[in-house]
Every structure is written in structure tokens, then in C-alpha cells.
Scaffold this motif. Structure first.
Motif, PDB file in Angstrom:
ATOM      1  N   UNK A  15       0.963  -1.293   0.134  1.00 58.88           N
ATOM      2  CA  UNK A  15       0.003  -0.055  -0.226  1.00 58.88           C
ATOM      3  C   UNK A  15       0.822   1.296  -0.023  1.00 58.88           C
ATOM      4  N   UNK A  16       2.051   1.106   0.852  1.00 56.82           N
ATOM      5  CA  UNK A  16       2.877   2.161   0.764  1.00 56.82           C
ATOM      6  C   UNK A  16       3.551   2.576  -0.689  1.00 56.82           C
ATOM      7  N   UNK A  17       4.028   1.784  -1.396  1.00 58.72           N
ATOM      8  CA  UNK A  17       4.481   1.944  -2.818  1.00 58.72           C
ATOM      9  C   UNK A  17       3.422   2.190  -3.649  1.00 58.72           C
ATOM     10  N   UNK A  18       2.346   1.754  -3.714  1.00 51.87           N
ATOM     11  CA  UNK A  18       1.182   2.033  -4.494  1.00 51.87           C
ATOM     12  C   UNK A  18       0.681   3.321  -4.282  1.00 51.87           C
ATOM     13  N   UNK A  19       0.757   3.890  -3.090  1.00 55.74           N
ATOM     14  CA  UNK A  19       0.226   5.049  -2.854  1.00 55.74           C
ATOM     15  C   UNK A  19       0.338   6.206  -3.710  1.00 55.74           C
ATOM     16  N   UNK A  20      -0.529   7.062  -4.427  1.00 52.37           N
ATOM     17  CA  UNK A  20      -0.425   8.085  -5.417  1.00 52.37           C
ATOM     18  C   UNK A  20       0.854   8.833  -4.977  1.00 52.37           C
ATOM     19  N   UNK A  21       0.748   9.687  -3.713  1.00 47.08           N
ATOM     20  CA  UNK A  21       1.584  10.478  -3.323  1.00 47.08           C
ATOM     21  C   UNK A  21       3.102   9.973  -3.358  1.00 47.08           C
ATOM     22  N   UNK A  22       3.052   8.572  -2.700  1.00 45.73           N
ATOM     23  CA  UNK A  22       4.362   8.241  -2.683  1.00 45.73           C
ATOM     24  C   UNK A  22       5.137   7.887  -3.858  1.00 45.73           C
ATOM     25  N   UNK A  23       4.362   7.324  -4.841  1.00 41.00           N
ATOM     26  CA  UNK A  23       4.995   7.152  -6.057  1.00 41.00           C
ATOM     27  C   UNK A  23       5.184   8.462  -6.801  1.00 41.00           C
ATOM     28  N   UNK A  24       4.474   9.474  -6.716  1.00 41.16           N
ATOM     29  CA  UNK A  24       4.791  10.765  -7.235  1.00 41.16           C
ATOM     30  C   UNK A  24       6.280  11.349  -6.719  1.00 41.16           C
ATOM     31  N   UNK A  25       6.439  11.264  -5.216  1.00 40.13           N
ATOM     32  CA  UNK A  25       7.707  11.743  -4.451  1.00 40.13           C
ATOM     33  C   UNK A  25       8.909  10.889  -4.878  1.00 40.13           C
ATOM     34  N   UNK A  26       8.525   9.597  -5.345  1.00 41.86           N
ATOM     35  CA  UNK A  26       9.710   8.824  -5.736  1.00 41.86           C
ATOM     36  C   UNK A  26      10.364   9.226  -7.119  1.00 41.86           C
ATOM     37  N   UNK A  27       9.286   9.597  -8.053  1.00 46.44           N
ATOM     38  CA  UNK A  27       9.708   9.945  -9.209  1.00 46.44           C
ATOM     39  C   UNK A  27      10.284  11.275  -9.423  1.00 46.44           C
ATOM     40  N   UNK A  28       9.912  12.195  -8.314  1.00 45.08           N
ATOM     41  CA  UNK A  28      10.192  13.428  -8.419  1.00 45.08           C
ATOM     42  C   UNK A  28      11.555  13.710  -7.580  1.00 45.08           C
ATOM     43  N   UNK A  29      11.930  12.692  -6.715  1.00 44.65           N
ATOM     44  CA  UNK A  29      13.033  12.612  -5.979  1.00 44.65           C
ATOM     45  C   UNK A  29      14.371  12.906  -6.678  1.00 44.65           C
ATOM     46  N   UNK A  30      14.723  12.570  -8.118  1.00 48.29           N
ATOM     47  CA  UNK A  30      15.971  13.138  -8.561  1.00 48.29           C
ATOM     48  C   UNK A  30      15.752  14.760  -8.952  1.00 48.29           C
ATOM     49  N   UNK A  31      14.607  15.180  -9.284  1.00 48.44           N
ATOM     50  CA  UNK A  31      14.584  16.589  -9.442  1.00 48.44           C
ATOM     51  C   UNK A  31      14.649  17.423  -8.017  1.00 48.44           C
ATOM     52  N   UNK A  32      14.134  16.916  -7.000  1.00 49.99           N
ATOM     53  CA  UNK A  32      14.141  17.813  -5.770  1.00 49.99           C
ATOM     54  C   UNK A  32      15.510  17.729  -5.386  1.00 49.99           C
ATOM     55  N   UNK A  33      16.188  16.439  -5.634  1.00 52.45           N
ATOM     56  CA  UNK A  33      17.580  16.616  -4.996  1.00 52.45           C
ATOM     57  C   UNK A  33      18.590  17.314  -5.730  1.00 52.45           C
ATOM     58  N   UNK A  34      18.450  17.363  -7.149  1.00 54.18           N
ATOM     59  CA  UNK A  34      18.993  18.194  -7.878  1.00 54.18           C
ATOM     60  C   UNK A  34      18.818  19.728  -7.579  1.00 54.18           C
ATOM     61  N   UNK A  35      17.402  20.030  -7.537  1.00 53.01           N
ATOM     62  CA  UNK A  35      17.138  21.531  -6.934  1.00 53.01           C
ATOM     63  C   UNK A  35      17.744  21.883  -5.726  1.00 53.01           C
ATOM     64  N   UNK A  36      17.784  21.000  -4.652  1.00 57.53           N
ATOM     65  CA  UNK A  36      18.271  21.504  -3.337  1.00 57.53           C
ATOM     66  C   UNK A  36      19.772  21.443  -3.404  1.00 57.53           C
ATOM     67  N   UNK A  37      20.622  20.558  -4.159  1.00 56.83           N
ATOM     68  CA  UNK A  37      21.971  20.416  -4.220  1.00 56.83           C
ATOM     69  C   UNK A  37      22.589  21.656  -4.868  1.00 56.83           C
ATOM     70  N   UNK A  38      21.982  21.899  -6.210  1.00 54.26           N
ATOM     71  CA  UNK A  38      22.426  22.747  -7.274  1.00 54.26           C
ATOM     72  C   UNK A  38      21.824  24.061  -7.186  1.00 54.26           C
TER      73      UNK A  38
END
Length: 307
Positions: A15-38
Motif C-alpha cells: 500500500x505504501x509503494x502504490x500510494x499515489x503521493x509516494x509514487x509521485x515523490x519517488x519519481x520527483x526525488x531526482x529533481x528535488x535532489x538536484x534542485x536542493x543541491x545545485x
């Protein structure tokens, strides 16, 4: 018991993996990481450095408060770079948008090679900001360049474009206008969205081409004009490569655009704290200009929903 616990744990994990918000956060994680770091962290660091006397190569920077910002008003080069940048923006952006709209209007006419023409006209926007193109542009306006050769063939005198402080900015402006491809593509897309029925009704009422353009095309295209105006204004304020490669800010700081001045202060004169203060000052100026455009847009941007 252990089997039931394992099954329950797997169910919660599923249920955690297939939760819509969780999936969205996982896919957005590379962008969020790049935005925060760079982006975010360097932005905060530059804000911090703007209140210090930080220089490259030093391990410690002393806080000096608002001295960097106060120094801006005493710097003649800073004032001249502001004026030259405003001149560059006020001339290049309207010319660029006008030319882009003209070409887009022509290319929306039905022809078999329209796709090829759009690609060719868009090409300068892809390569226009490169160092290689800037060097070519420098040769075109040199004393023995193509434009002076054409002038001599027409019986006109040579023009020392980059040696005359009053003329040196205009080759840079022309290079900016030449990079009209991105605005042209957006204008072309907007022109295609205007209902043909409006033109047909106006033609039946006896409206000529100019009346159809100013009474139908421009009002319906005004939201696209607003978008292109804001984007191109911001881009013009950040122009760097052309001035750095072609003129180096000369002669006598006649082409010292703001971004080039920031670069010189940071990397040429090793005054990183002062350069950070200049960058944040330009952010305030750009924000003010953008706000003015937004506030005045209500008087000339057509909104179909409000109408």
C-alpha cells in the motif's frame, strides 16, 4: 503468527509503494535532489556571501553587513552596466518579439515546406548563445568583416562597430534579435489557436487585413505576447556570452552588461561577496520589471473568461 505478521508487513509495504503521493515523490526525488543541491543551497550561500567580504581561495569570510550593497551606489561601472543593460533590454526585446511575430505570421500560411522553414528559423536559437557563433558574429562586424564589405560595395564608409562606444552595443542587440526562433515557435502555436471563424466574420463585415490583424490577431495573441515578453526580458537581463566573447565589455565599458560585470567582479577581481550582492540587486530589479509587466498587462492582455 510470524507468517501473519510477514503478510501484514508486505501488505503495508504494497500500500505504501502504490500510494499515489509516494509514487509521485519517488519519481520527483531526482529533481528535488538536484534542485536542493545545485540551486537552493547555492542561492542561500550567495545570499550569505553578499553580506561578507568573501574572496575565492580564502578559508574565512568576515561579515560586513550592508557594505557591499552600499558600495554599489558608489561604483561607476555598476551604474553604467545597469544603464547599458536596460538599453539592451529595451531595444532588443521589442525588436526580437516583433520580428518573431512577423515570421510566425508568414509561416502559418499554408505551404508544403512550412516545417522545414520553421526548423531553419528555429536553428539560431539553438546555437545562438554558443561561443562559436559569438566569434563568427564578431568577424561579421569587424573592420574587414562582411558588413563593412557590403557597405564599401554600396559606396558607404566603413564603420568601426566595436571601436565606437556609441555603436558597440548594437551588434549585440542584432545578435539577440537574430535568435528569435523560440518566440517564433510559440507565436506560431498561438496563431493556430485563433478561430478561423473570427477572420471570416470580420471579412464579411468588410474588415481589411490591417484591421483583422489589430482587432483580432493581436488581442487574441496577447496572452502569448505577455509570456514571450516576460521570458525574453528575463533572458535579456542575463545576457553574458555575447558581451564576454565579442567585446569583453569595451570600449570604455560601452558593452559592460550586468552579467558580465558580475563575472568580472567575482572571477577577475576576486570579489565574490561583492558579486553576490550585485546578483541579488539584479534579482530585485528583474522582479520589479516583471511585476510592472504583470500589473500593466491587465490593460492590454485579452482574457476571454473575463470578457
Amino acid at each position: 503468527m510470524n507468517g501473519n505478521t510477514a503478510v501484514a508487513g508486505k501488505g503495508r509495504l504494497y500500500r505504501f509503494i502504490h500510494h499515489d503521493n509516494t509514487v509521485g515523490h519517488i519519481f520527483a526525488l531526482p529533481f528535488i535532489f538536484g534542485f536542493v543541491m545545485f540551486s537552493l543551497i547555492p542561492i542561500l550561500m550567495s545570499l550569505n556571501y553578499s553580506f561578507t567580504d568573501f574572496s575565492l581561495g580564502t578559508k574565512q569570510a568576515d561579515y560586513i553587513g550592508l557594505q557591499n550593497f552600499a558600495r554599489l551606489f558608489q561604483d561607476e561601472v555598476f551604474g553604467k552596466s545597469i544603464l547599458k543593460t536596460l538599453q539592451y533590454v529595451l531595444i532588443s526585446v521589442p525588436l526580437k518579439l516583433s520580428f518573431a511575430l512577423l515570421v510566425a505570421f508568414v509561416l502559418t500560411r499554408p505551404t508544403k515546406l512550412v516545417t522545414l522553414y520553421r526548423s531553419l528559423y528555429y536553428l539560431p536559437s539553438l546555437v545562438g548563445g554558443s561561443v562559436a557563433v559569438a566569434l563568427v558574429w564578431k568577424q561579421l562586424f569587424a573592420r574587414r568583416g562582411l558588413f563593412n564589405a557590403i557597405a564599401l560595395s554600396l559606396g558607404l564608409p566603413k564603420v568601426n562597430w566595436f571601436g565606437d562606444a556609441a555603436l558597440a552595443i548594437y551588434p549585440l542587440i542584432l545578435m539577440s534579435v537574430w535568435q528569435f526562433g523560440s518566440s517564433m515557435i510559440i507565436f506560431a502555436a498561438g496563431l493556430k489557436e485563433i478561430p478561423v471563424s473570427l477572420y471570416e466574420a470580420a471579412e464579411i463585415d468588410g474588415a481589411n487585413g490591417w484591421q483583422r490583424f489589430f482587432r483580432i490577431t493581436l488581442p487574441m495573441l496577447s496572452p502569448i505576447i505577455l509570456y514571450n515578453l516576460i521570458m525574453q526580458t528575463i533572458s535579456a537581463f542575463m545576457t553574458f556570452t555575447q558581451a564576454f566573447v565579442i567585446t569583453g565589455g569595451g570600449p570604455n565599458n560601452a558593452t559592460m552588461l550586468y552579467a558580465l560585470n558580475v563575472y568580472n567582479q567575482a572571477f577577475k577581481y576576486n570579489k565574490m561577496g561583492y558579486a553576490c550582492a550585485m546578483s541579488w540587486s539584479m534579482l530585485v530589479v528583474m522582479s520589479a520589471v516583471t511585476l510592472v509587466i504583470f500589473k500593466t498587462s491587465r490593460h492590454w492582455v485579452f482574457n476571454e473568461a473575463e470578457s
